[in-house]
Each structure stands twice: as structure tokens, then as C-alpha cells.
Design a protein around this motif. Sequence first.
Motif, mmCIF file in Angstrom:
data_model
loop_
_atom_site.group_PDB
_atom_site.id
_atom_site.type_symbol
_atom_site.label_atom_id
_atom_site.label_comp_id
_atom_site.label_asym_id
_atom_site.label_seq_id
_atom_site.Cartn_x
_atom_site.Cartn_y
_atom_site.Cartn_z
ATOM 1 N N ILE A 217 0.820 -3.835 4.976
ATOM 2 C CA ILE A 217 1.622 -2.621 4.834
ATOM 3 C C ILE A 217 2.420 -2.340 6.107
ATOM 4 O O ILE A 217 3.456 -1.685 6.065
ATOM 5 N N CYS A 218 1.932 -2.846 7.250
ATOM 6 C CA CYS A 218 2.680 -2.672 8.498
ATOM 7 C C CYS A 218 3.997 -3.447 8.455
ATOM 8 O O CYS A 218 5.008 -3.006 8.993
ATOM 9 N N ARG A 219 3.979 -4.588 7.803
ATOM 10 C CA ARG A 219 5.149 -5.463 7.787
ATOM 11 C C ARG A 219 6.140 -5.100 6.687
ATOM 12 O O ARG A 219 7.341 -5.318 6.834
ATOM 13 N N VAL A 220 5.615 -4.535 5.586
ATOM 14 C CA VAL A 220 6.458 -4.301 4.413
ATOM 15 C C VAL A 220 6.922 -2.851 4.302
ATOM 16 O O VAL A 220 8.091 -2.575 4.039
ATOM 17 N N LEU A 221 6.014 -1.918 4.504
ATOM 18 C CA LEU A 221 6.332 -0.503 4.291
ATOM 19 C C LEU A 221 6.961 0.084 5.549
ATOM 20 O O LEU A 221 6.341 0.818 6.311
ATOM 21 N N LYS A 222 8.215 -0.227 5.763
ATOM 22 C CA LYS A 222 8.915 0.162 6.981
ATOM 23 C C LYS A 222 9.279 1.648 7.004
ATOM 24 O O LYS A 222 9.639 2.169 8.064
ATOM 25 N N PHE A 223 9.195 2.322 5.857
ATOM 26 C CA PHE A 223 9.553 3.742 5.816
ATOM 27 C C PHE A 223 8.333 4.660 5.948
ATOM 28 O O PHE A 223 8.454 5.874 5.830
ATOM 29 N N MET A 224 7.184 4.082 6.207
ATOM 30 C CA MET A 224 5.953 4.854 6.270
ATOM 31 C C MET A 224 6.013 5.903 7.382
ATOM 32 O O MET A 224 6.353 5.613 8.524
ATOM 33 N N GLU A 225 5.648 7.152 7.031
ATOM 34 C CA GLU A 225 5.645 8.249 7.998
ATOM 35 C C GLU A 225 4.247 8.840 8.194
ATOM 36 O O GLU A 225 3.922 9.283 9.295
ATOM 37 N N VAL A 226 3.450 8.864 7.141
ATOM 38 C CA VAL A 226 2.092 9.421 7.226
ATOM 39 C C VAL A 226 1.114 8.413 6.640
ATOM 40 O O VAL A 226 1.241 8.015 5.482
ATOM 41 N N LEU A 227 0.146 7.986 7.446
ATOM 42 C CA LEU A 227 -0.845 7.006 7.006
ATOM 43 C C LEU A 227 -2.241 7.549 7.293
ATOM 44 O O LEU A 227 -2.597 7.816 8.440
ATOM 45 N N GLY A 228 -3.029 7.739 6.228
ATOM 46 C CA GLY A 228 -4.384 8.263 6.360
ATOM 47 C C GLY A 228 -5.423 7.219 6.020
ATOM 48 O O GLY A 228 -5.506 6.773 4.875
ATOM 49 N N LEU A 229 -6.221 6.821 7.010
ATOM 50 C CA LEU A 229 -7.251 5.796 6.822
ATOM 51 C C LEU A 229 -8.608 6.275 7.326
ATOM 52 O O LEU A 229 -9.474 5.472 7.673
ATOM 53 N N SER A 230 -8.811 7.573 7.360
ATOM 54 C CA SER A 230 -10.073 8.127 7.863
ATOM 55 C C SER A 230 -11.243 7.775 6.951
ATOM 56 O O SER A 230 -11.067 7.446 5.771
ATOM 57 N N SER A 231 -12.467 7.840 7.531
ATOM 58 C CA SER A 231 -13.719 7.638 6.790
ATOM 59 C C SER A 231 -13.784 6.274 6.123
ATOM 60 O O SER A 231 -14.128 6.131 4.953
#
Length: 631
Positions: free
Chosen positions: A214-228
Motif C-alpha cells: 500500500i506504500c507503493r500503490v496508494l500514493k493519495f493516502m492521507e490517514v492510515l490506522g494500524l493500531s492494535s
Amino acid sequence: MATTVSLSTTVDSHTNHADDSQSAKQECVTAPIPETPEQTANIELEKDCEVKADEPVPEEVVSSQSVNFTLDDATKLLLLKQILELPNVIKGLITAEKIVRAKKPFINLGDKTISDIPEELFDFDEVKELHLEDNNIDTIPSSFCSLKNLRILYLHGNKITGLCPEIGDLQQLTSLDLSSNPLSEFPLDIISKLIYLKNLRLYDAGLTAFPVEICRVLKFMEVLGLSSNSISEIPKDVICMQRLRELYLRDNKLTEFPTGLCELQCITILDLEGNSIEMLPKEIRALTSLKNLYVSRNELSTLVGDICSLRQLEVLEVKANKLVDLPENIHEISSLRELNIDDNRIQTLPTKLHRLVSLEVLKMRNNGIRNLPKRISRMKLLSRLDAGGNRLQHLPDNICALSQLRMLMLDDNCLRDIPSYIGHLRNLVLLSVTGNQFDKFPISVCTLESLEHLYLGQDRGKPFKKIPNQIKYLTKLKKLYLDNNDLNVLPDAIKELTELTTLVVSNNRLSALPKAMSALKNLETLCLDNNDLTHLPDDLDRMSKLSELEVANNPWKSPPIQVCEAGLHAILKHIETDKKIKFYATKIQAWWKGTMVRRGLGPYAELSKSKKKGKGKKGKNSAKGKKKGKK
């Protein structure tokens, strides 16, 4: 017989996503429909969308009449009742094929305990925001591909194990929440097709590694939640997400601060709380846009001075670490509004801490701090100060100059007095001084006219033996805690606290309550447990708002212990019954006394005889007078 009617559907509104859920104008049409029970679905009309039978039908609706639908009218009308859950008010009907063509940008089916997504839902192809969270859904049907205009999709809190490939066709999707689902494996190939995705939440998703793709493809990402999750490291590829503004990695297994994050120039919120990070890197100074930094519950033993270069930082939380001090130049973070250093090992504060003039919230609970900043009065915007659980022995007098202060927590310290001018804190609504070493009640507290919450329990401190009558000046007080003291009585002046909703006097030596307790009409919670009380007030039932009463461990006589153990309802019923018994007993007693007096019975016998003698003498004299008159 046919009837011409009008209809406009209504849908829920959602305040959290105002930009994406502005309600589109509903189309209204007229059409003849047979009057059958199946078709009289309960649908509420919006007055501003009603049309009369002679009004023209909109062109876009007319054009849709030729469309063939697989569902009959009755089924689709039932769909509107069950799926859109409109109110049970019948104002009219319309052909179902026109209804499903109406634009509905927001549909909320969250927390409805549904297990399967109704296929009919996918006829609403204009929906932009769809809530399906907190249900029992385990499968995502392929029909999702028909929702071409969908932008926001909430699926968190379900039982989803995988996504259907068709989800990847939703090219308008900008926000997706898959948190708290038992995903068998991360659907990377599907999510990577959503190239315009800006907001992705995968909290508690069972991830063991950061999804690199997703780091390489989703270039428009603004909010990423990976908690827990169980992520132990962040890949270098994270630097590809140059538009990222918010990153949530709370409660994972990180042991080092990911230096790659320091190259994300747009990031404003970084949450790394609840990991095992031991040190912040010097490169952190590169995060010039950072506003909120959360690194609480880690293994930090020191904060690098480079953190003070973050001039845009507004919130810094470092509680529950192993810090023994703060950087001396922390005052250089001039924009800092909130600082939380709770639960560390700090004993001395930086000498120039008072220069944080933008600070509004300062939390320093459970450290070993002995003194507050001498020039604390310069923190003029401070509204909350929590210094509980330290070793403070006195407060600086200039603390009384903090005119914006609303909450002051000083519990569990070694204070012996309170500044005499504390009444100058005109906006203070909460004061906690429990567990201190006061020689006597700090009378200056009674000058805080705006106070609403006062905590004076002394479970760890020197107990009070008396509460002064001056407490009556706290007329705005709503909650008063006097537990764990050595009080024998409460002052009668407590009746003046008419705004009181909570009164806690547990664990004292009270043997009686003030007679005017019933004046506390707004009281909702009253805690009297662990005292020496024998009687409850007879007019306790006048406290109409009382909903919680704690009376355990008292030698009750009235009401009896058995009644007190049964709870508030039983106590009030006992008081009511007792009042009736006393009322009728008084009436019977008055009647019996009157009867005994009239009949001269018992102790009233002599009184009756004396009355009879008086009447006899008076009668003889009057008879003699009459005879003389006749002569």
C-alpha cells in the motif's frame, strides 16, 4: 379504483462526514397505484418534496419509467421500510422503480445485528456513504460493484474473513474501515486497486507486518490506522506516502522509532503509544508539520532535545514511561497547548517551563515533583492543572493569578494549607485536595464561588474533624466528597447547597444527619455507608430526584437493617408506610383522648367531677335568684 399520490423518501444524516453526506434533492413523482395492503408501506413524506397530482413529473423521472426492474413493487416498498427504516407514517405511495432511482447519498445500517447484506440495497446506486459497521456480516457479496458512486464504506466490527474482488472496482472509494474483523489474510491485492483511497483503517485486524504494497500503490493516502495489531517494524517504503497526514500505530510491537517516518513532511498526527520504543531519534526534528505526538506507554528514559525543534507541536503525550527529567529547552516549543508527563519519575521541572505561555493543559500526576514553577502565573491560558500524586508541600501564591484555570487536581500530596487568595480563581469549577496533610479545614476554599466539584476525601491524608458553616457560600456546588474523614456531624448550613446532586460522606463517624437534609431537592446520589447512623430523615422522600442511596454498615433502627439492605425503593416505601401509621395513630389518639375527657374516664375522672360540681352550684344559685324575682 386507482389513487394518485405523492412520495418523498427521507434518509438519515451523519454529522461526522458532512462533506460526503450532503443530502441530494429527492425526486417526487405521481402515479396511479392499486390500493392493496401489501403496497401501503409505512413511509414518511418530507413536506418540502410533496407534489400534487396535477404537477408535472420531472424529466429525469419520466425517462426512468422505461427501466425494467427485477423486483415487484410490493417488495421494493418493503425494502424502503426495512432498509431505510422510515417512520411509520403513511402519507402516500409512488411506484417503487421511481423510489429506488431517487438520490440517497447516505445510508446507515450500522449496529442492526444483520448477518447478510440485502441484495436490494445495491439498487441504490447513488449512495456515497454506507454504514454497515457493528453487525454480524461475514461475507461481502459481489453485488458491491454496482455501487459505483460509493466514497465512504464502514465495515468495522463484523465477522468478515475476506473481501470479494469486486470491492477493487469501487474506484470512487476514498475511505474504508475494515477494523475489528477476523480477516484470514490481508486483502492486499484488492485494496491496492483502490488507488484513490485516502483513508484506510485496519485497527485490530490481526496484522503481523506492515502492508508494504500500500506504500507503493496508494500514493493519495492521507490517514492510515494500524493500531492494535502485532506490527514490529515499519518498512522504508513508507517514505512513498508523502501525502500522509495521520498515522496511528498504537498498541503494536515496535521497539524502535521508525526513522523513515521522519521523511514524511506532511504528517501532523503521529500515534506510537503502547509500544516498546526506548528512544526518539534526532531525525525527529525533520517533522516540521507535526502537531500531535503520542508516545505514552513506551520505554523512554529520556527525551532528546531535538524534539524541541518541533515548533508546530501542539500536543505532546509521554506519560507512563521512565523519564527522570524533561529537556531544559522544552519552552522552545512555543505552540504547545497540552503536555502530559503523568506516571514517570520526574522530580524537578525545567526552570523555564513557565515560558510555555500557550499551554492550556498540564498533566504531571504520579511523579516525584516537589515544587510547581515559581512563575506559573505566566501560563495565563492554563485551564487544567493536574499535579496529583506528587510531593508538593505548598503552592506558590501566584497560582491564584491563573484566571482561566477551571480544573485543579492536587490530591495525594503533602499540602498543609491552601493560598488565602485562591478565591481569585473565578473560573475554577473543580478542585481536588484529597489525601493531603491539612491541620484544619482550608477555609479559603469556601471563597471559590464558581466551584461545582469539590473533593475533600482523606483516604491517604490527615482527616478533617469538622466542616465549617462557611461551606454554604459554595452555592453552585454540584458534587461534594467528604468521605474518609473523622466527622461526627454535618453542618446545618449544608441545606444551602441546593444545587448539590452528589453527596458522599462514607467512612466517617456520623451519628445523625442534619434535619434540613430534605432541602437538597436536586440530590441524586447520597452515600452514607460505614458510619454510626441509626435513623434516616423522615422526609427523605421529599428528595424526588434521589436515585442512588448507599447505607451499608450502619446500626440502623429506623428503617430496620433488613429494609436498608433491600435498597432505596424499600426504604422509601417503609418511610411512606411509617408516615401513614403515625398519621392514623395521631388521629386515633386524639379521638380517644377526646372520648375520655367527655366521659370522665381514666386520668380525666376528677376533672369530670369538678365540672359537674361547678354546674350544680351554679344551678342552685340561679334557682334562688328566680324565686326572689317572683316575690
